[in-house]
Write an enzyme that holds these catalytic residues in place. Sequence first.
Site, short mmCIF file in Angstrom:
data_model
loop_
_atom_site.label_atom_id
_atom_site.label_comp_id
_atom_site.label_asym_id
_atom_site.label_seq_id
_atom_site.Cartn_x
_atom_site.Cartn_y
_atom_site.Cartn_z
N LYS A 199 -24.51 -60.38 -3.99
CA LYS A 199 -25.62 -61.12 -4.60
C LYS A 199 -26.89 -60.74 -3.85
CE LYS A 199 -27.58 -65.67 -5.32
NZ LYS A 199 -27.35 -67.11 -5.44
N LYS A 226 -24.46 -59.39 -8.69
CA LYS A 226 -25.53 -60.18 -9.31
C LYS A 226 -26.88 -59.87 -8.68
CE LYS A 226 -27.06 -64.93 -9.16
NZ LYS A 226 -26.84 -66.23 -8.67
#
Length: 331
Positions: free
Chosen positions: A201, A254
């Site tokens: 992330k 992400k």
Amino acid sequence: MDFSKPSHFLHPSYNSPVTRSWFSKKPAASSLIYPIFVSEFPEEETSFEKMPGIFRFGYKNIVSYLKPLVAKGLTSILIFGIITDESKKDPSGTLAGGLKKDGPVHLALKEIKAALPELYLICDVCLCEYTSHGHCGVFDEEGRLNNAGSVQRLVEAGMSYIDAGADMLAPSDMMDGRIGALKAALLKRGLEIPVMAYSAKFCSGFYGPFRDICNSAPQKGDRRGYQLPCDSKELALRAVARDLEEGADFIMVKPISAYLDIVSEIKRKFDCIVSCYQVSGEYSMIYFAAKAGAIDKKRVVLEYVTSFRRAGVDAIITYFVPELLEWLQEK
Ligand code: PBG
């Protein structure tokens, strides 16, 4: 062009709809995960200027929104709890769960489980929606991020979601060691509950609209100390290796559009199932470009989904799920 070389001719490989379908990267409906936002109020439906088509629902009326989607083929959702009343937030994010078991996520889980028992419920685990300072962890007395204390709070919250009916936990906080701590807590209770690690992330500019919906922007500072620098493939791969070692069942990348290389690299190096999160800013960019008539939304979204699959993505978290469920059924 060397006309004597048959291998130089590519058209024969894809000049029929039949052979074109052999290259298909069309995802199954069951690999699409829809993020939803629920608040502490029973009845609410709030729309957002920066994310048209996405709503924040009350923990009770979320069910009537989900029912027709389940009928259309929706199989799983990723749940985010939102506190709209700032006075209910505190430095340790009490309403994320733990001693308190009546936060928005707990309330929504009970409603959804009772009405839609077949829907697979993944819970985002983080503190930023619940803390008064808006960070994803807690701080010590000197004002430094307290990693161990944060992990403890995340485990408390995660376990309280399981008690309320969650099928999977997805910690998005990015504290070190939270995967191992969650897995250990689950195993101690004899629970075979999977954990999806937001391993790769990145500290991204694409989260803007989400922070508006959740009122979760940090009051001071930013998330550079715990979210990955977007230029580092090395750290992403180390995070994946560590999280798998700690027992992660699934790995997430992400955002996705600007990080396809990370997925390919993970798939090359590790045997694991990878999900991706096409985040709020990615949704809004496509939405508004289409609204301005610059692109064809359906065509571009399907092209993105195809590129995620081509890079190696197995499951896709996206705000386009309701539309994709329809589009993927079309010929
Ligand atoms: C953190 C979290 C964020 C998103 C999911 N979980 C925001 C952040 O890290 O600031 C972003 C999702 C999106 O942009 O759609 N709890």
